[in-house]
Design an enzyme around this catalytic site. Structure first.
Site, PDB file in Angstrom:
ATOM      1  N   ASN A  35      77.914  72.394  35.746  1.00 43.48           N
ATOM      2  CA  ASN A  35      79.196  73.096  35.852  1.00 43.48           C
ATOM      3  C   ASN A  35      78.955  74.595  36.033  1.00 43.48           C
ATOM      4  O   ASN A  35      79.711  75.426  35.538  1.00 43.48           O
ATOM      5  CB  ASN A  35      80.037  72.816  34.600  1.00 43.48           C
ATOM      6  CG  ASN A  35      81.495  73.178  34.815  1.00 43.48           C
ATOM      7  OD1 ASN A  35      81.968  73.202  35.953  1.00 43.48           O
ATOM      8  ND2 ASN A  35      82.187  73.504  33.743  1.00 43.48           N
ATOM      9  N   SER A  36      77.834  74.913  36.688  1.00 46.12           N
ATOM     10  CA  SER A  36      77.529  76.325  36.935  1.00 46.12           C
ATOM     11  C   SER A  36      76.777  76.392  38.257  1.00 46.12           C
ATOM     12  O   SER A  36      76.422  75.359  38.822  1.00 46.12           O
ATOM     13  CB  SER A  36      76.680  76.904  35.797  1.00 46.12           C
ATOM     14  OG  SER A  36      75.527  76.124  35.611  1.00 46.12           O
ATOM     15  N   LYS A  84      84.332  72.003  28.636  1.00 44.02           N
ATOM     16  CA  LYS A  84      85.408  72.761  27.976  1.00 44.02           C
ATOM     17  C   LYS A  84      86.792  72.612  28.594  1.00 44.02           C
ATOM     18  O   LYS A  84      87.707  73.371  28.269  1.00 44.02           O
ATOM     19  CB  LYS A  84      85.032  74.236  27.907  1.00 44.02           C
ATOM     20  CG  LYS A  84      84.827  74.872  29.272  1.00 44.02           C
ATOM     21  CD  LYS A  84      85.213  76.323  29.287  1.00 44.02           C
ATOM     22  CE  LYS A  84      85.536  76.741  30.692  1.00 44.02           C
ATOM     23  NZ  LYS A  84      86.223  77.924  30.896  1.00 44.02           N
ATOM     24  N   TYR A 149      88.608  67.903  23.501  1.00 44.33           N
ATOM     25  CA  TYR A 149      87.766  69.103  23.543  1.00 44.33           C
ATOM     26  C   TYR A 149      87.857  69.860  22.207  1.00 44.33           C
ATOM     27  O   TYR A 149      86.848  70.226  21.610  1.00 44.33           O
ATOM     28  CB  TYR A 149      88.192  70.008  24.713  1.00 44.33           C
ATOM     29  CG  TYR A 149      87.737  71.431  24.542  1.00 44.33           C
ATOM     30  CD1 TYR A 149      86.394  71.771  24.701  1.00 44.33           C
ATOM     31  CD2 TYR A 149      88.629  72.438  24.172  1.00 44.33           C
ATOM     32  CE1 TYR A 149      85.968  73.066  24.510  1.00 44.33           C
ATOM     33  CE2 TYR A 149      88.210  73.739  23.983  1.00 44.33           C
ATOM     34  CZ  TYR A 149      86.883  74.047  24.147  1.00 44.33           C
ATOM     35  OH  TYR A 149      86.464  75.332  23.934  1.00 44.33           O
ATOM     36  N   LEU A 202      94.097  80.859  32.963  1.00 42.32           N
ATOM     37  CA  LEU A 202      95.073  81.772  33.560  1.00 42.32           C
ATOM     38  C   LEU A 202      94.453  82.813  34.503  1.00 42.32           C
ATOM     39  O   LEU A 202      94.901  82.958  35.640  1.00 42.32           O
ATOM     40  CB  LEU A 202      95.847  82.471  32.424  1.00 42.32           C
ATOM     41  CG  LEU A 202      96.882  83.499  32.850  1.00 42.32           C
ATOM     42  CD1 LEU A 202      97.948  82.877  33.733  1.00 42.32           C
ATOM     43  CD2 LEU A 202      97.522  84.147  31.623  1.00 42.32           C
TER      44      LEU A 202
HETATM   45  C1  UD1 Z   1      92.235  76.901  26.415  1.00 38.86           C
HETATM   46  C2  UD1 Z   1      91.910  76.229  25.133  1.00 38.86           C
HETATM   47  C3  UD1 Z   1      90.774  76.949  24.452  1.00 38.86           C
HETATM   48  C4  UD1 Z   1      89.584  76.999  25.370  1.00 38.86           C
HETATM   49  C5  UD1 Z   1      89.994  77.701  26.635  1.00 38.86           C
HETATM   50  C6  UD1 Z   1      88.829  77.719  27.610  1.00 38.86           C
HETATM   51  C7  UD1 Z   1      93.628  75.116  23.830  1.00 38.86           C
HETATM   52  C8  UD1 Z   1      94.862  75.281  23.042  1.00 38.86           C
HETATM   53  N1  UD1 Z   1      93.082  76.227  24.292  1.00 38.86           N
HETATM   54  O1  UD1 Z   1      92.792  78.170  26.100  1.00 38.86           O
HETATM   55  O2  UD1 Z   1      90.393  76.291  23.297  1.00 38.86           O
HETATM   56  O3  UD1 Z   1      88.538  77.668  24.729  1.00 38.86           O
HETATM   57  O4  UD1 Z   1      91.091  77.018  27.235  1.00 38.86           O
HETATM   58  O5  UD1 Z   1      88.894  76.716  28.531  1.00 38.86           O
HETATM   59  O6  UD1 Z   1      93.156  74.056  23.999  1.00 38.86           O
HETATM   60  N2  UD1 Z   1      98.811  79.617  31.854  1.00 38.86           N
HETATM   61  C9  UD1 Z   1      99.803  79.660  32.809  1.00 38.86           C
HETATM   62  N3  UD1 Z   1      99.509  79.253  34.077  1.00 38.86           N
HETATM   63  C10 UD1 Z   1      98.263  78.808  34.433  1.00 38.86           C
HETATM   64  C11 UD1 Z   1      97.247  78.772  33.451  1.00 38.86           C
HETATM   65  C12 UD1 Z   1      97.558  79.167  32.163  1.00 38.86           C
HETATM   66  O7  UD1 Z   1     100.944  80.050  32.527  1.00 38.86           O
HETATM   67  O8  UD1 Z   1      98.067  78.437  35.600  1.00 38.86           O
HETATM   68  C13 UD1 Z   1      99.116  80.071  30.489  1.00 38.86           C
HETATM   69  C14 UD1 Z   1      98.947  79.007  29.437  1.00 38.86           C
HETATM   70  O9  UD1 Z   1     100.108  78.273  29.281  1.00 38.86           O
HETATM   71  C15 UD1 Z   1      98.586  79.851  28.218  1.00 38.86           C
HETATM   72  C16 UD1 Z   1      97.849  81.053  28.799  1.00 38.86           C
HETATM   73  O10 UD1 Z   1      98.191  81.087  30.171  1.00 38.86           O
HETATM   74  O11 UD1 Z   1      99.750  80.304  27.610  1.00 38.86           O
HETATM   75  C17 UD1 Z   1      96.333  80.943  28.661  1.00 38.86           C
HETATM   76  O12 UD1 Z   1      95.930  79.688  29.190  1.00 38.86           O
HETATM   77  P1  UD1 Z   1      94.390  79.330  29.442  1.00 38.86           P
HETATM   78  O13 UD1 Z   1      93.744  80.422  30.200  1.00 38.86           O
HETATM   79  O14 UD1 Z   1      94.356  77.957  30.019  1.00 38.86           O
HETATM   80  O15 UD1 Z   1      93.751  79.351  27.999  1.00 38.86           O
HETATM   81  P2  UD1 Z   1      94.196  78.603  26.641  1.00 38.86           P
HETATM   82  O16 UD1 Z   1      95.017  77.419  26.917  1.00 38.86           O
HETATM   83  O17 UD1 Z   1      94.759  79.640  25.744  1.00 38.86           O
END
Ligand code: UD1
Length: 341
Positions: A35-36, A84, A149, A202
């Protein structure tokens, strides 16, 4: 002093390799590149000015790890190698339990057999689930995991604390670092996050949407009980996170006590909403991010951010870079990786 970095070609692993090198350690990478990307090793080489030692191996094999330990005189291990992706973990539970916990058990057995005493484990704020109070300290209760996970992270921490507790005469010193949300890239833009396929997280989605590689970013829900209705997270620059590993490793090295098991939050202490993050990205990089509001994503917590005071007190570490630094570096990395050949 040699430090084995499992998953050293991954996002956090590669930045930690650079931080270790800059702090005077010799990182030894073991990564199976499942995965890298080998391109990250080239980036590391360009930053540190020499090719790091790399073993293209899966750390699930006792024989492989043992032979590396015997060859390299390893002082300690930073263990990143794990799957992850939250969604994928629900589709492939056995792969996740086998890979994430199987390799941790093999690694621990191997460390004990070879007398390697220092270990840093990649954990996550996901262990707190939806916290009852903010910010979360290390005493905040661990909630039942809502993904496979997340469960591997919790069980991984338990395996480590049970192992340290069981050892009467043997030394094993372990820190579980509970990361909040890592973002950004090395300021050189030579290494950064390289998600495979459509990004789940995100910031990689945001940079790809801004670059026109994806359509509009979907904000998962704007009806949460937060000031602007979007979820709140603690976004930490990946170089700050990398340096926290160096600080953690130094802490373990400087403590003679035979048994240590401790957990430390690694975050900035500030909560930022999805919409605030997007607006900061647009401001700092001077370009729009196309987005739309969509439904909530299953399993998301409303808000989580760290009380990072234990890290400061115990490890003499705190986050130094701003969210703007992280978003600028993430965008520079995106521009660098999406350049035509
Ligand atoms: C998730 C995991 C965390 C893990 C991390 C790395 C959970 C609760 N959290 O973090 O343990 O270490 O991923 O993979 O399991 N968002 C959007 N649109 C997008 C993508 C994300 O709105 O397209 C929002 C999400 O709803 C969230 C925030 O952005 O509110 C962060 O999301 P993300 O980057 O996926 O990280 P986490 O879910 O916080």
């Amino acid at each position: 002093m040699k430090v084995l970095v499992t998953g050293g070609a991954g996002f956090i692993g590669s930045h930690t390799v650079v931080a270790l090198y800059e702090a005077g350690f010799e990182p030894i990478i073991v990564d199976d590149f499942s995965n890298s990307d080998p391109q990250i090793i080239e980036g590391i080489t360009a930053i540190i000015g020499k090719k790091p030692t790399v073993y293209q191996e899966n750390c699930h094999s006792m024989d492989v790890l043992k032979s590396i330990f015997e060859k390299e005189q390893i002082e300690g291990v930073i263990h990143f190698a794990a799957f992850k992706a939250v969604g994928e973990s629900m589709q492939k539970p056995l792969e996740y339990y086998d890979n994430n916990l199987g390799s941790l058990i093999v690694l621990l057995k191997c460390m004990l057999e070879c007398g390697v005493k220092n270990l840093i484990f990649s954990s996550s704020c996901t262990v707190y689930g939806e916290p009852d109070a903010l910010p979360v300290t290390e005493q905040t209760p661990v909630k039942p995991a809502n993904s496979v996970y997340g469960n591997t992270q919790q069980i991984g921490e338990e395996i480590l604390s049970d192992t340290v507790r069981s050892l009467e005469h043997q030394s094993l010193k372990v820190l579980s670092l509970r990361y909040f949300n890592p973002v950004g890239a090395h300021p050189s833009a030579l290494i950064g996050e390289l998600p495979r396929g459509v990004p789940n997280n995100l910031v990689p989605f945001m940079t790809q949407a801004a670059a026109g590689i994806r359509g509009a970013l979907t904000i998962f829900g704007d009806d949460y009980p937060t000031p602007d209705g979007t979820c709140i997270r603690d976004y930490i620059h990946v170089m700050d996170l990398a340096e926290a590993h160096v600080a953690g490793f130094r802490y373990l090295m400087s403590h003679e006590s035979p048994a240590i098991y401790d957990v430390v939050n690694v975050g900035t202490g500030s909560g930022v909403s999805v919409l605030e993050l997007l607006q900061s990205f647009e401001r700092i990089n001077g370009l729009p991010v196309p987005y739309k509001i969509g439904p909530r994503r299953e399993g998301d917590v409303v808000a989580v951010y760290a009380d990072a005071s234990k890290a400061e007190k115990m490890l003499c570490w705190k986050a130094l870079r701003s969210i703007e630094d992280g978003l600028r570096d993430a965008w520079n990395w995106q521009k660098n990786t999406s350049k035509p050949e």
